[in-house]
Scaffold this motif. Structure first.
Motif, short mmCIF file in Angstrom:
data_model
loop_
_atom_site.label_atom_id
_atom_site.label_comp_id
_atom_site.label_asym_id
_atom_site.label_seq_id
_atom_site.Cartn_x
_atom_site.Cartn_y
_atom_site.Cartn_z
N HIS A 1 0.82 -1.21 0.00
CA HIS A 1 0.00 0.00 0.00
C HIS A 1 0.86 1.26 0.00
O HIS A 1 0.79 2.06 0.93
CB HIS A 1 -0.94 0.01 1.20
N VAL A 2 1.66 1.41 -1.02
CA VAL A 2 2.53 2.58 -1.09
C VAL A 2 2.26 3.30 -2.41
O VAL A 2 2.03 2.66 -3.45
CB VAL A 2 4.02 2.16 -0.97
N LEU A 3 2.22 4.64 -2.36
CA LEU A 3 2.04 5.41 -3.58
C LEU A 3 3.28 5.21 -4.45
O LEU A 3 4.40 5.33 -3.96
CB LEU A 3 1.87 6.89 -3.24
N TYR A 4 3.07 4.91 -5.73
CA TYR A 4 4.21 4.49 -6.54
C TYR A 4 4.32 5.28 -7.83
O TYR A 4 3.46 5.20 -8.70
CB TYR A 4 4.07 2.99 -6.84
N GLY A 5 5.36 6.09 -7.93
CA GLY A 5 5.68 6.78 -9.18
C GLY A 5 6.88 6.09 -9.80
O GLY A 5 7.54 5.29 -9.15
N SER A 6 7.16 6.35 -11.08
CA SER A 6 8.31 5.67 -11.68
C SER A 6 8.79 6.39 -12.93
O SER A 6 8.20 7.38 -13.36
CB SER A 6 7.95 4.23 -12.02
N THR A 7 9.85 5.85 -13.50
CA THR A 7 10.41 6.40 -14.74
C THR A 7 9.50 6.08 -15.92
O THR A 7 9.71 6.58 -17.01
CB THR A 7 11.77 5.76 -15.05
N SER A 8 8.50 5.22 -15.71
CA SER A 8 7.73 4.67 -16.82
C SER A 8 6.62 5.60 -17.29
O SER A 8 6.00 6.30 -16.50
CB SER A 8 7.12 3.34 -16.38
N PHE A 9 6.37 5.56 -18.60
CA PHE A 9 5.21 6.23 -19.18
C PHE A 9 4.26 5.19 -19.76
O PHE A 9 3.51 5.47 -20.68
CB PHE A 9 5.65 7.18 -20.30
N SER A 10 4.35 3.98 -19.25
CA SER A 10 3.57 2.89 -19.82
C SER A 10 2.09 3.01 -19.45
O SER A 10 1.75 3.38 -18.33
CB SER A 10 4.12 1.56 -19.33
N GLN A 11 1.26 2.66 -20.42
CA GLN A 11 -0.18 2.73 -20.24
C GLN A 11 -0.66 1.83 -19.10
O GLN A 11 -1.55 2.20 -18.37
CB GLN A 11 -0.80 2.23 -21.54
N GLU A 12 -0.03 0.65 -19.02
CA GLU A 12 -0.48 -0.33 -18.04
C GLU A 12 -0.44 0.22 -16.62
O GLU A 12 -1.29 -0.05 -15.80
CB GLU A 12 0.46 -1.53 -18.10
N LEU A 13 0.62 0.99 -16.34
CA LEU A 13 0.79 1.48 -14.97
C LEU A 13 -0.15 2.63 -14.66
O LEU A 13 -0.29 3.02 -13.51
CB LEU A 13 2.24 1.90 -14.73
N ALA A 14 -0.78 3.21 -15.70
CA ALA A 14 -1.69 4.34 -15.46
C ALA A 14 -3.13 3.87 -15.32
O ALA A 14 -4.03 4.68 -15.12
CB ALA A 14 -1.57 5.34 -16.60
N ASP A 15 -3.34 2.57 -15.40
CA ASP A 15 -4.68 2.00 -15.33
C ASP A 15 -5.17 2.03 -13.87
O ASP A 15 -4.74 1.23 -13.05
CB ASP A 15 -4.63 0.56 -15.86
N ARG A 16 -6.07 2.95 -13.61
CA ARG A 16 -6.47 3.18 -12.21
C ARG A 16 -7.18 1.98 -11.60
O ARG A 16 -6.98 1.66 -10.43
CB ARG A 16 -7.36 4.42 -12.14
N ALA A 17 -8.01 1.31 -12.41
CA ALA A 17 -8.77 0.19 -11.86
C ALA A 17 -7.83 -0.93 -11.43
O ALA A 17 -8.01 -1.54 -10.38
CB ALA A 17 -9.74 -0.31 -12.91
N GLN A 18 -6.78 -1.15 -12.24
CA GLN A 18 -5.88 -2.26 -11.94
C GLN A 18 -4.81 -1.88 -10.92
O GLN A 18 -4.49 -2.66 -10.02
CB GLN A 18 -5.19 -2.69 -13.23
N ASN A 19 -4.24 -0.70 -11.09
CA ASN A 19 -3.13 -0.28 -10.24
C ASN A 19 -3.42 1.07 -9.58
O ASN A 19 -2.84 2.08 -9.95
CB ASN A 19 -1.84 -0.17 -11.05
N PRO A 20 -4.29 1.09 -8.61
CA PRO A 20 -4.70 2.38 -8.04
C PRO A 20 -3.57 3.14 -7.36
O PRO A 20 -3.65 4.35 -7.22
CB PRO A 20 -5.78 2.00 -7.03
N TYR A 21 -2.52 2.42 -6.94
CA TYR A 21 -1.44 3.09 -6.21
C TYR A 21 -0.40 3.72 -7.14
O TYR A 21 0.49 4.41 -6.71
CB TYR A 21 -0.73 2.10 -5.28
N MET A 22 -0.49 3.41 -8.43
CA MET A 22 0.57 3.84 -9.34
C MET A 22 0.12 5.04 -10.17
O MET A 22 -1.04 5.12 -10.55
CB MET A 22 0.93 2.70 -10.28
N PHE A 23 1.05 5.92 -10.43
CA PHE A 23 0.73 7.01 -11.35
C PHE A 23 1.89 7.22 -12.30
O PHE A 23 3.01 6.81 -12.03
CB PHE A 23 0.41 8.30 -10.58
N VAL A 24 1.58 7.85 -13.44
CA VAL A 24 2.60 8.15 -14.43
C VAL A 24 2.84 9.65 -14.37
O VAL A 24 1.90 10.44 -14.37
CB VAL A 24 2.10 7.71 -15.83
N SER A 25 4.11 10.05 -14.33
CA SER A 25 4.44 11.47 -14.16
C SER A 25 4.37 12.21 -15.49
O SER A 25 5.36 12.72 -15.97
CB SER A 25 5.85 11.62 -13.60
N GLY A 26 3.19 12.25 -16.06
CA GLY A 26 3.01 12.91 -17.34
C GLY A 26 1.99 12.13 -18.13
O GLY A 26 1.29 11.28 -17.57
#
Lengths: 393, 347
Positions: free
Chosen positions: A120-145
């Motif tokens: 349960h940690v908020l997770y940002g990353s170097t990635s701009f991948s679509q998969e990681l921006a999918d809120r339903a699947q990965n609510p803790y992850m965001f894409v910086s852009g």
């Protein structure tokens, strides 16, 4: 006896002071990071790390969140998934942070189930991948852009609004590498082009590190697109493609997404860089009319006086830091504790956040990505704005 | 100092654990291994699991390269085949972990035999290049057979289940990985005492003599490839359940070279060497990393030099170890043991 008492007194005071220090140190908001400072991705990783570190240090200078400071703790993960996961687990156990920054798309994908169920940690990353921006699947992850797909969307929107010949459907080619990085946005880009009335006339695929691009160039010549968008490269083979296209007399405008919008590429292109375009989620170092860039320049002047330039990967780190701080402040404003799960709940609530010209007005509307970017054009070795902020949602 | 340790039968002389002292320390070791997960956090458990997987793969490679003398540059590809097999069987057919594990090994062994086929006509560096081709070909298949392997995005795998018990933490996985590792190591140690194992060693030492002694070279080389790939496949299966994802990026050529480095640093042809080598190659970079963490907060510029230095130091360590002990860590361990056997009366 007296000296013993003095010694004991000193020791006791020391213990108290150190104990207080430890107690103070515990009262920080911890941000951990697995940064690809060495390895294949080091060319960007070291700048991203510096950007994130500086952004957080700047936020602390501004008083953190109501006086509570951020603490940035990082490790080099060498762009190696096993090491990155190890480092992540180590840092989770040791610091129990509310926020973490990961080195790659792969790390995000590998950790996604555990972040949802356990860390349960908020997770940002170097990635701009679509998969990681999918809120339903990965609510803790965001894409910086914007994700790569959204970056393509922004470019296609720009192309649709700027046809080369009035009244004629603009044509575009996609030129990408045969990697996850190259293929990620293509299906969405095809769809978007269809929707906006832009015709995709060719798709050229090369292997990673391809040297011979003659057949792709000939195909490009045959279709003679108005625009051609690169994806999945960093520098090569772009210079040889643009040079080759010029030799063939093509009038195509070449465009790139985040990683191919660097000074590194523009320098390599030299004179061919004039008119090279692309989408960038942030402002560049030399856009001194942007208030946040002024802040960044001023911060660097004070802390890194010998720095003359900061690349776009630095800006990615800086912006991620801004998102971390923004979400923490939102939590605080709502009277919530700054924990991973509360931070995650704040993501969809970010609406029209003024980033002081740095990344437009940011909202995380339909996905955990910003869906906004600006189109820039190469002029005299610099990227200058060719459009205003383009919003997708 | 150990006394009264005389062997009276050939069997006693051939025993793996030859004396009471050895057996005593072995019990201590097992107790330590059993107690370990209760004393450490998830990070060290994760590293222990990772090391366990590396040991299985390294022991496998040591059977092929160390014992049978066939150099392979494709070991990571076999780990990959095991990994993909279990990922595909779990996600597409819903097979349980207990079934996936041997099947991963078997499928890797099957492809190992195919790749080993050129060993009938080639040896040494030529065979090495043939295995390199296997590495490249399988890598290509992992990337491009998208409908089965998921292409570059790979396959996400749910956590393993054993008798209805979810193995979703490092702690639970430890009790699967480590016993399998111990079983694999025991099997390998015993393999070298059988006819097959002895044949491997004969082939390595002098293939013509081995053939004259009646060993069918081709058959035994294929056995070696099969055994080695089986180990790799099992390691791949365990790795998938540990990382919960498999992508082609996990099995590049340099991973194959890393496995070779493990057995060379540890000691060629020695099971103990594979264990030491795997621990060394997995833990030393982590130790260097932790050492570096002590400097954090110091000058940024200094850090930018220190980070790349990790890799240099790691490389230097490997070179230094090999210069001072070409037979690897296992030999170093043997010398230390011999010293203490007579201690404190050295002469």
């Amino acid at each position: 006896m007296k000296s013993l008492r003095v010694t004991l007194g000193v020791l006791l005071t020391l213990c108290l002071v150190l104990g207080a220090g430890a107690a103070l140190a515990a009262d920080t908001i911890k941000i951990t990071a697995q940064q690809p400072i060495t390895g294949r991705f080091a060319f960007a990783g070291k700048h991203i790390h510096q950007g994130l570190a500086d952004s957080i240090a700047w936020a602390n200078e501004q008083g953190g969140v109501d006086g509570v400071k951020f603490e940035y703790i990082y490790e080099d993960s060498g762009y190696d998934l096993k090491r990155a996961v190890a480092s992540f687990k180590k840092m989770m156990a040791k610091y129990n942070p509310a926020m973490d920054y990961g080195e790659s798309t792969g790390q995000g994908k590998a950790l996604a189930p555990e972040i949802n169920s356990r860390y349960h940690v908020l997770y940002g990353s170097t990635s701009f991948s679509q998969e990681l921006a999918d809120r339903a699947q990965n609510p803790y992850m965001f894409v910086s852009g914007p994700t790569y797909a959204q970056q393509f969307g922004i470019l296609i929107k720009y192309i649709a609004a700027n046809p080369k010949t009035k009244g004629k459907k603009p044509t575009v080619a996609f030129f990408y590498s045969d990697t996850a990085f190259g293929r990620d946005p293509i299906p969405y880009a095809r769809e978007m082009a269809k929707k906006l009335g832009v015709e995709v006339v060719a798709e050229e695929v090369t292997a990673v590190g391809a040297v011979d691009i003659t057949s792709q160039l000939l195909d490009l010549k045959r279709h003679n697109p108005d625009y051609c968008i690169f994806q999945g490269y960093v520098v090569p083979p772009i210079p040889s493609i643009i040079r080759g296209a010029k030799d063939f007399g093509l009038k195509t405008t070449f465009m790139g997404t985040f990683w191919t919008m660097s000074k590194m590429l523009l320098d390599k292109l030299g004179a061919d860089g004039e008119g090279y375009m692309g989408v960038m989620p942030y402002a560049y170092w030399y856009h001194t009319d942007v208030p946040m860039i002024k802040v960044i320049q001023d911060f660097n002047k004070r802390h890194h006086p010998d720095v003359k330039y900061r690349p776009n990967s630095y800006m990615q780190g800086w912006f991620t830091g801004m998102v971390f701080v923004k979400l923490a402040k939102m939590c605080k404003a709502k009277g919530l504790a700054i924990t991973g799960s509360n931070l995650k709940d704040m993501i969809p609530q970010v609406k029209d956040w003024d980033t002081q010209g740095f990344a437009g007005m940011v909202s995380f509307k339909h996905s955990n990505a910003t869906a906004v970017g600006k189109v820039y054009v190469g002029k005299g070795g610099k990227f200058m704005p060719a459009s205003d902020w383009i919003y997708l949602d | 100092m150990r006394m009264g340790d005389f062997k009276q039968t050939y069997a006693a002389d051939e025993a793996v654990f030859r004396s009471g002292t050895v057996r005593f320390w072995l019990v201590v070791l097992f107790l330590a291994i059993a107690a370990f997960p209760f004393m450490v956090g998830p990070y060290l458990l994760y590293m222990a699991n990772l090391t366990g997987v590396a040991i299985i793969a390294a022991v496998g490679l040591n059977i092929l390269t160390g014992a049978a003398g066939q150099i392979s540059l494709g070991h990571a590809a076999f780990v990959g085949i095991g990994a993909y097999t279990s990922a595909i069987l779990t996600t597409k057919l819903g097979l349980p972990f207990l079934l996936c594990l041997p099947l991963s090994g078997l499928s890797a062994a099957f492809f190992g035999v195919i790749v080993g086929a050129p060993s009938m006509r080639m040896k040494g560096l030529y065979l090495c290049i043939a295995t390199l081709a296997a590495q490249v070909i399988f890598d290509f298949i992992f990337v491009h057979w998208t409908s089965v392997t998921g292409g570059i995005r790979g396959i996400n795998v749910p956590s393993a289940e054993l008798f209805g018990y979810k193995l979703d933490t490092e702690f639970k996985l430890y009790f699967v990985t480590i016993p399998i590792m111990i079983a694999a190591v025991t099997a390998a140690r015993n393999l070298f005492r059988t006819r097959v194992g002895r044949a491997f060693i004969a082939i390595r030492d002098r293939d013509i003599s081995a053939e004259l002694m009646g060993i069918n070279l081709f058959q035994y080389k294929l056995y070696a490839f099969a055994a080695s790939s089986f180990y790799a496949g099992v390691a791949g299966c365990l790795q998938v359940y540990l990382l919960r994802i498999v992508t082609p990026e996990h099995f590049p050529l340099h991973e194959s070279i890393r496995y070779l480095a493990m057995i060379i640093v540890g000691g060629l042809g020695s099971v103990l060497g594979s264990i030491f080598g795997a621990i060394f190659m997995t833990m030393v970079p982590e130790a260097l990393q932790s050492g570096l963490a002590l400097f954090q907060g110091l000058d940024d510029k200094l850090m930018s030099y220190l980070f790349p230095l990790q890799t240099v130091v790691f490389g230097l360590l490997i070179v230094v170890f090999l210069v001072f002990e070409p037979h690897g860590l296992a030999e170093m361990w043997r010398r230390v043991k011999n010293y203490f056997r007579l201690w404190p009366f050295e002469h």
